[in-house]
Design an enzyme around this catalytic site. Structure first.
Site, mmCIF file in Angstrom:
data_model
loop_
_atom_site.group_PDB
_atom_site.id
_atom_site.type_symbol
_atom_site.label_atom_id
_atom_site.label_comp_id
_atom_site.label_asym_id
_atom_site.label_seq_id
_atom_site.Cartn_x
_atom_site.Cartn_y
_atom_site.Cartn_z
ATOM 1 N N SER A 1 -6.494 -7.755 9.792
ATOM 2 C CA SER A 1 -7.846 -8.313 9.793
ATOM 3 C C SER A 1 -8.065 -9.140 8.530
ATOM 4 O O SER A 1 -9.061 -9.861 8.439
ATOM 5 C CB SER A 1 -8.883 -7.185 9.881
ATOM 6 O OG SER A 1 -8.695 -6.285 8.809
ATOM 7 N N HIS B 1 0.824 -1.218 0.000
ATOM 8 C CA HIS B 1 0.000 0.000 0.000
ATOM 9 C C HIS B 1 0.855 1.264 0.000
ATOM 10 O O HIS B 1 0.369 2.353 0.289
ATOM 11 C CB HIS B 1 -0.967 -0.011 1.191
ATOM 12 C CG HIS B 1 -1.993 -1.106 1.086
ATOM 13 N ND1 HIS B 1 -2.709 -1.589 2.166
ATOM 14 C CD2 HIS B 1 -2.426 -1.818 0.012
ATOM 15 C CE1 HIS B 1 -3.538 -2.552 1.745
ATOM 16 N NE2 HIS B 1 -3.369 -2.712 0.454
HETATM 17 P P1 OAD Z 1 -7.121 -3.490 10.460
HETATM 18 O O1 OAD Z 1 -7.349 -2.294 11.287
HETATM 19 O O2 OAD Z 1 -8.207 -3.902 9.527
HETATM 20 O O3 OAD Z 1 -6.789 -4.739 11.373
HETATM 21 C C1 OAD Z 1 -5.834 -4.669 12.387
HETATM 22 C C2 OAD Z 1 -5.674 -6.046 12.994
HETATM 23 O O4 OAD Z 1 -4.638 -5.972 13.963
HETATM 24 C C3 OAD Z 1 -6.906 -6.602 13.695
HETATM 25 O O5 OAD Z 1 -7.136 -7.943 13.274
HETATM 26 C C4 OAD Z 1 -6.516 -6.577 15.198
HETATM 27 O O6 OAD Z 1 -7.084 -7.654 15.932
HETATM 28 C C5 OAD Z 1 -5.009 -6.733 15.101
HETATM 29 N N1 OAD Z 1 -4.242 -6.197 16.230
HETATM 30 C C6 OAD Z 1 -4.528 -5.147 17.041
HETATM 31 N N2 OAD Z 1 -3.555 -4.941 17.933
HETATM 32 C C7 OAD Z 1 -2.607 -5.886 17.698
HETATM 33 C C8 OAD Z 1 -1.343 -6.205 18.262
HETATM 34 N N3 OAD Z 1 -0.827 -5.495 19.265
HETATM 35 N N4 OAD Z 1 -0.642 -7.238 17.745
HETATM 36 C C9 OAD Z 1 -1.141 -7.971 16.726
HETATM 37 N N5 OAD Z 1 -2.325 -7.713 16.133
HETATM 38 C C10 OAD Z 1 -3.054 -6.683 16.607
HETATM 39 O O7 OAD Z 1 -5.733 -3.242 9.676
HETATM 40 P P2 OAD Z 1 -5.173 -3.958 8.358
HETATM 41 O O8 OAD Z 1 -5.554 -5.383 8.310
HETATM 42 O O9 OAD Z 1 -3.749 -3.617 8.262
HETATM 43 O O10 OAD Z 1 -5.238 0.127 3.358
HETATM 44 O O11 OAD Z 1 -5.957 -3.183 7.216
HETATM 45 C C11 OAD Z 1 -5.644 -3.439 5.874
HETATM 46 C C12 OAD Z 1 -5.795 -2.183 5.052
HETATM 47 O O12 OAD Z 1 -7.062 -1.603 5.336
HETATM 48 C C13 OAD Z 1 -4.830 -1.072 5.390
HETATM 49 O O13 OAD Z 1 -3.528 -1.256 4.825
HETATM 50 C C14 OAD Z 1 -5.515 0.120 4.778
HETATM 51 C C15 OAD Z 1 -6.979 -0.199 4.990
HETATM 52 O O14 OAD Z 1 -7.741 -0.108 3.814
HETATM 53 C C16 OAD Z 1 -5.093 1.300 2.721
HETATM 54 O O15 OAD Z 1 -5.157 2.361 3.293
HETATM 55 C C17 OAD Z 1 -4.838 1.182 1.260
#
Ligand code: OAD
Length: 265
Positions: free
Chosen positions: A206, A135
């Site tokens: 997620s 990204h």
């Molecule tokens: P999310 O906010 O969707 O998910 C974050 C994940 O991290 C969740 O599953 C939480 O349970 C987990 N989490 C929280 N604290 C944690 C910790 N201390 N250790 C491990 N895990 C933890 O974020 P992403 O999956 O990164 O894209 O979202 C994907 C994309 O959604 C992002 O890159 C963004 C957005 O669209 C763009 O902006 C292009």
């Protein structure tokens, strides 16, 4: 459980994860916002997530950029000076134990490549070098013509939009906008990793945003193993061979300790 909270570590899961990593030929990782949560960078979804609290951002950025790149840059530079929780958190964030552990795994030769959805540069700052920022990276600009990348801080913004010093094409921030195609070089590397990996380590995502979420699934279909590190269940959990229900910092540091111990044994 609050995001970023340290959970009690399941020692058996940590040991099993380390053993599987040690025995694998090509370990690739997919990471998300959860890896940077312990650096104070908010996640997007879930309790305390930016979008949970403020709603999803508008989806017209890519269209606006294409219709008038100069005006888009004007707005983007003005927005930098507005109070944004995300920008403030990113600017003050430092790599945490999870970023450092991933860099150590890479240096130990146990982690072949990481696909990160994060734009925060923290893995790079921790020392990871085999990294695809699917990204983008908020500190870089990318040329819309030749695809070349440069540090944003080295580009003259006297004239907007800024132009590529190599080919004269229009520059855009490297961060991928909604609706914008993933840059070809990044996408190619992700598919290569999905084809090569015999183990995918999925950390702090997620796994709902595509194409990123698809790479561990593709590898799994080919017979690769899957380890998930996340305090919460995700859509990938049913596919995981090992689940570590813990915050990334403590879990990854413990896995690296175990890898060191196994190497010395
Ligand atoms: P999310 O906010 O969707 O998910 C974050 C994940 O991290 C969740 O599953 C939480 O349970 C987990 N989490 C929280 N604290 C944690 C910790 N201390 N250790 C491990 N895990 C933890 O974020 P992403 O999956 O990164 O894209 O979202 C994907 C994309 O959604 C992002 O890159 C963004 C957005 O669209 C763009 O902006 C292009």
């Amino acid at each position: 459980m609050p995001v970023g909270a340290t959970t009690d570590l399941d020692d058996a899961a940590i040991r099993a994860a380390a053993t599987l990593i040690q025995r694998s030929r090509h370990v690739a990782a997919l990471v998300g916002a959860g890896l940077s949560a312990e650096s104070g960078v908010p996640t997007f979804r879930g309790d305390g997530g930016l979008w949970t609290r403020f709603g999803e951002p508008t989806f017209d950025g890519w269209e606006l950029f294409n219709s008038d790149p100069g005006a888009w840059w004007d707005d983007a530079l003005a927005a930098q000076h507005r109070d944004s929780e995300f920008a403030r958190a990113l600017d003050s964030a430092r790599p945490n134990a999870g970023h450092v552990a991933m860099a150590e795994m890479e240096q130990m030769g146990r982690l072949a490549h990481t696909i990160t959805q994060n734009i925060d540069d923290l893995q790079h700052r921790a020392g990871c070098r085999k990294l695809t920022e699917i990204h983008g990276n908020r500190y870089l600009v990318r040329c819309m013509n030749c695809g070349g990348r440069d540090r944003l801080s080295t580009i003259s913004l006297d004239r907007l939009p800024p132009l590529c010093p190599e080919c004269g094409g229009t520059l855009k921030t490297d961060t991928v906008m909604f609706g914008e195609p993933i840059p070809e070089d990044a996408l190619r590397e992700c598919y290569r990793q999905a084809a090569l990996a015999d183990l995918f380590l999925v950390v702090g995502t997620s796994a709902v945003v595509y194409p990123a979420a698809e790479f561990p699934v593709m590898a799994k279909r080919r017979g690769a193993a899957l380890i998930e590190i996340n305090p919460e269940e995700t859509d990938l959990t049913p596919l995981a061979d090992i689940v570590v229900r813990a915050a990334a910092g403590a879990a990854l540091a413990a896995i690296v300790d175990e890898l060191r111990a196994e190497t010395m044994a």
